[in-house]
Motif scaffolding. Structure first.
Motif, PDB file in Angstrom:
ATOM      1  N   TRP A 123       0.860  -1.195  -0.047  1.00 39.37           N
ATOM      2  CA  TRP A 123      -0.048  -0.027   0.078  1.00 39.37           C
ATOM      3  C   TRP A 123       0.762   1.178   0.130  1.00 39.37           C
ATOM      4  O   TRP A 123       0.183   2.291  -0.321  1.00 39.37           O
ATOM      5  CB  TRP A 123      -0.909  -0.202   1.233  1.00 39.37           C
ATOM      6  CG  TRP A 123      -2.049  -0.817   1.109  1.00 39.37           C
ATOM      7  CD1 TRP A 123      -2.390  -2.041   1.706  1.00 39.37           C
ATOM      8  CD2 TRP A 123      -3.421  -0.716   0.264  1.00 39.37           C
ATOM      9  NE1 TRP A 123      -3.280  -2.709   1.454  1.00 39.37           N
ATOM     10  CE2 TRP A 123      -4.123  -2.141   0.271  1.00 39.37           C
ATOM     11  CE3 TRP A 123      -3.518   0.170  -0.868  1.00 39.37           C
ATOM     12  CZ2 TRP A 123      -5.134  -2.244  -0.552  1.00 39.37           C
ATOM     13  CZ3 TRP A 123      -4.839  -0.105  -1.392  1.00 39.37           C
ATOM     14  CH2 TRP A 123      -5.459  -1.344  -1.275  1.00 39.37           C
ATOM     15  N   THR A 140       3.114   6.565  -2.872  1.00 41.53           N
ATOM     16  CA  THR A 140       2.333   7.459  -1.892  1.00 41.53           C
ATOM     17  C   THR A 140       3.274   8.002  -0.823  1.00 41.53           C
ATOM     18  O   THR A 140       4.381   7.366  -0.659  1.00 41.53           O
ATOM     19  CB  THR A 140       0.912   7.121  -1.505  1.00 41.53           C
ATOM     20  OG1 THR A 140       0.357   7.994  -0.708  1.00 41.53           O
ATOM     21  CG2 THR A 140       1.332   5.731  -0.494  1.00 41.53           C
ATOM     22  N   ALA A 198       0.499   6.425   4.435  1.00 43.19           N
ATOM     23  CA  ALA A 198      -0.192   5.067   3.964  1.00 43.19           C
ATOM     24  C   ALA A 198      -0.139   4.205   5.423  1.00 43.19           C
ATOM     25  O   ALA A 198      -1.078   3.534   5.461  1.00 43.19           O
ATOM     26  CB  ALA A 198       0.694   4.526   2.898  1.00 43.19           C
ATOM     27  N   THR A 236     -11.752  -3.399  -2.107  1.00 46.86           N
ATOM     28  CA  THR A 236     -11.728  -1.927  -2.543  1.00 46.86           C
ATOM     29  C   THR A 236     -12.698  -1.062  -1.749  1.00 46.86           C
ATOM     30  O   THR A 236     -12.363   0.054  -1.236  1.00 46.86           O
ATOM     31  CB  THR A 236     -12.093  -1.860  -4.049  1.00 46.86           C
ATOM     32  OG1 THR A 236     -11.010  -2.448  -4.924  1.00 46.86           O
ATOM     33  CG2 THR A 236     -12.199  -0.307  -4.477  1.00 46.86           C
ATOM     34  N   GLY A 277     -10.714   1.490   0.389  1.00 52.41           N
ATOM     35  CA  GLY A 277     -11.149   2.694  -0.406  1.00 52.41           C
ATOM     36  C   GLY A 277     -11.681   3.773   0.458  1.00 52.41           C
ATOM     37  O   GLY A 277     -11.839   5.148   0.231  1.00 52.41           O
ATOM     38  N   SER A 290      -7.942   7.813   2.623  1.00 52.19           N
ATOM     39  CA  SER A 290      -7.347   8.419   1.609  1.00 52.19           C
ATOM     40  C   SER A 290      -6.042   8.104   1.045  1.00 52.19           C
ATOM     41  O   SER A 290      -5.589   8.528   0.059  1.00 52.19           O
ATOM     42  CB  SER A 290      -7.394   9.866   1.933  1.00 52.19           C
ATOM     43  OG  SER A 290      -6.668  10.344   3.065  1.00 52.19           O
ATOM     44  N   GLN A 291      -5.164   7.712   1.884  1.00 55.60           N
ATOM     45  CA  GLN A 291      -3.765   7.273   1.382  1.00 55.60           C
ATOM     46  C   GLN A 291      -3.565   5.720   1.048  1.00 55.60           C
ATOM     47  O   GLN A 291      -2.262   5.553   0.583  1.00 55.60           O
ATOM     48  CB  GLN A 291      -2.823   7.571   2.658  1.00 55.60           C
ATOM     49  CG  GLN A 291      -2.968   8.969   3.250  1.00 55.60           C
ATOM     50  CD  GLN A 291      -2.450  10.019   1.821  1.00 55.60           C
ATOM     51  OE1 GLN A 291      -1.548   9.761   1.412  1.00 55.60           O
ATOM     52  NE2 GLN A 291      -3.135  11.071   1.883  1.00 55.60           N
ATOM     53  N   ARG A 338      -3.931   3.905  -1.993  1.00 50.03           N
ATOM     54  CA  ARG A 338      -4.318   4.413  -3.196  1.00 50.03           C
ATOM     55  C   ARG A 338      -4.031   3.209  -4.187  1.00 50.03           C
ATOM     56  O   ARG A 338      -3.566   2.043  -3.766  1.00 50.03           O
ATOM     57  CB  ARG A 338      -3.417   5.594  -3.614  1.00 50.03           C
ATOM     58  CG  ARG A 338      -3.739   6.828  -2.751  1.00 50.03           C
ATOM     59  CD  ARG A 338      -2.717   8.043  -3.052  1.00 50.03           C
ATOM     60  NE  ARG A 338      -3.055   9.122  -2.372  1.00 50.03           N
ATOM     61  CZ  ARG A 338      -2.236  10.260  -2.234  1.00 50.03           C
ATOM     62  NH1 ARG A 338      -1.338  10.253  -3.204  1.00 50.03           N
ATOM     63  NH2 ARG A 338      -2.498  11.420  -1.472  1.00 50.03           N
ATOM     64  N   MET A 339      -4.064   3.453  -5.405  1.00 44.11           N
ATOM     65  CA  MET A 339      -3.807   2.545  -6.529  1.00 44.11           C
ATOM     66  C   MET A 339      -4.780   1.411  -6.290  1.00 44.11           C
ATOM     67  O   MET A 339      -4.324   0.071  -6.493  1.00 44.11           O
ATOM     68  CB  MET A 339      -2.422   2.187  -6.690  1.00 44.11           C
ATOM     69  CG  MET A 339      -1.431   3.445  -6.794  1.00 44.11           C
ATOM     70  SD  MET A 339       0.183   2.913  -6.940  1.00 44.11           S
ATOM     71  CE  MET A 339       0.208   1.650  -8.163  1.00 44.11           C
ATOM     72  N   LEU A 340      -5.922   1.395  -5.977  1.00 43.54           N
ATOM     73  CA  LEU A 340      -6.972   0.447  -5.758  1.00 43.54           C
ATOM     74  C   LEU A 340      -6.908  -0.672  -6.671  1.00 43.54           C
ATOM     75  O   LEU A 340      -7.191  -1.774  -6.606  1.00 43.54           O
ATOM     76  CB  LEU A 340      -8.272   1.037  -5.346  1.00 43.54           C
ATOM     77  CG  LEU A 340      -8.010   1.817  -3.704  1.00 43.54           C
ATOM     78  CD1 LEU A 340      -9.389   2.403  -3.650  1.00 43.54           C
ATOM     79  CD2 LEU A 340      -8.252   0.662  -2.553  1.00 43.54           C
ATOM     80  N   ASN A 352      -3.600  -2.712  -6.382  1.00 44.46           N
ATOM     81  CA  ASN A 352      -3.560  -3.081  -5.113  1.00 44.46           C
ATOM     82  C   ASN A 352      -4.538  -3.993  -4.625  1.00 44.46           C
ATOM     83  O   ASN A 352      -4.108  -5.098  -3.867  1.00 44.46           O
ATOM     84  CB  ASN A 352      -3.043  -1.932  -4.179  1.00 44.46           C
ATOM     85  CG  ASN A 352      -1.983  -1.317  -4.334  1.00 44.46           C
ATOM     86  OD1 ASN A 352      -0.821  -1.880  -5.102  1.00 44.46           O
ATOM     87  ND2 ASN A 352      -1.814  -0.120  -3.805  1.00 44.46           N
TER      88      ASN A 352
END
Length: 285
Positions: free
Chosen positions: A27, A31, A36, A69, A73, A76-77, A79-81, A84
């Motif tokens: 994760w 970022t 994260a 997700t 989701g 906020s940190q 990302r790249m759902l 990932n």
């Protein structure tokens, strides 16, 4: 890792804690790794009462990317759902198939980091029919050599595996400090090019690995010193400034920065406030 960013809920065992760091490495790609980790710690705390635990390998292995997700989701940190979430499913299936659901077993019976890389590094050209997501290849999704180093750092720091010799994870801060302090000199023909290249990262990894071996300094201590100095002092010094060519998280590109050391100028004032005030300034380091 900053304890403030870690889950407040105690881990049920050492395997769960080790696998948490494996999930964290996925994760934190592209970022702010501190943010994260903070959000992942919150996610861990928030999901302890869920029927489907998104941090349990067996549970995740039968979840869908959409289900993951929906859970991650909310932060906020994280990302790249799109990549990932299926990547997490793949990675949990992979450690179940290869390491009995415990990432620590990837380090069993060897002190050879190259062997550990072979066990974990993703290779899209290899496919294992036992894996449900073969498009991610044979290995952990998102894991090149640098991320295997990052995982190794966390597991050693948390006392989940015995210390081994390994090259440090070279992130953009590590690379910028290395280039900015001329530990690695960039030839003038390439000073307008991106510094954050595989070549520079490889040279930096070898440099600090050799220093660790030669002087008997644990790589974890080298990494912590660089990250501490980088965040609190070096990153504010004009000596380590680089010019941003393109900003894209961990894929950002950097080039040479043109200094202006005029009287009372920005670079001059900041040089006195950082390098010239640093306790290492009068040493030969």
């Amino acid at each position: 890792e900053d304890p403030e960013h870690m889950p407040k809920t105690p881990f049920k065992d050492e395997s769960e804690e080790a696998n948490f760091f494996l999930t964290a490495c996925l994760w934190m790609r592209r970022t702010d790794s501190n943010k994260a980790m903070r959000d992942l710690g919150k996610a861990f705390d928030d999901t302890r009462s869920m029927e489907h635990d998104p941090f349990d390998p067996e549970t995740v292995s039968i979840m869908t990317p959409d289900e993951l997700t929906e859970i991650f989701g909310k932060y906020s940190q994280l990302r790249m759902l799109a990549s990932n979430a299926p990547g997490l499913v793949h990675n949990m299936r992979y450690i179940i198939a290869r390491f009995n659901g415990d990432i620590r077993n990837a380090y069993a019976n060897t002190n050879d980091f190259d062997e550990i890389v072979l066990r974990l590094k993703n290779d899209r050209h290899q496919q294992d029919p036992a894996l449900v997501l073969p498009e991610f290849g044979d290995g952990l999704y998102g894991f090149a050599e640098k991320m295997v180093s990052m995982l190794t750092y966390y597991l050693i720091e948390a006392g989940k595996i015995a210390p081994i010799d390994y090259p440090p994870p070279i992130d953009q801060h590590f690379a910028k400090l290395t280039a900015g302090t001329s530990s690695i000199v960039i030839h003038e023909d390439f000073r307008d090019e991106n510094y954050m290249t595989e070549c520079l990262q490889g040279i930096a990894r070898n440099l600090y690995y050799d220093i660790s071996i030669k002087y008997g300094i644990p790589v974890n201590d080298i990494a912590k010193a660089f990250w501490l100095m980088g965040s609190k002092n070096c990153s504010l010094s004009p000596a380590t400034f680089t010019r941003v060519i393109a900003r894209n998280g961990r894929a950002s590109e950097f080039g040479e920065y043109e200094h202006d050391f005029g009287r009372n100028g920005f670079d001059t004032v900041n040089m006195y406030a950082t390098c010239l005030s640093c306790p290492l300034h009068r040493t030969e380091l």
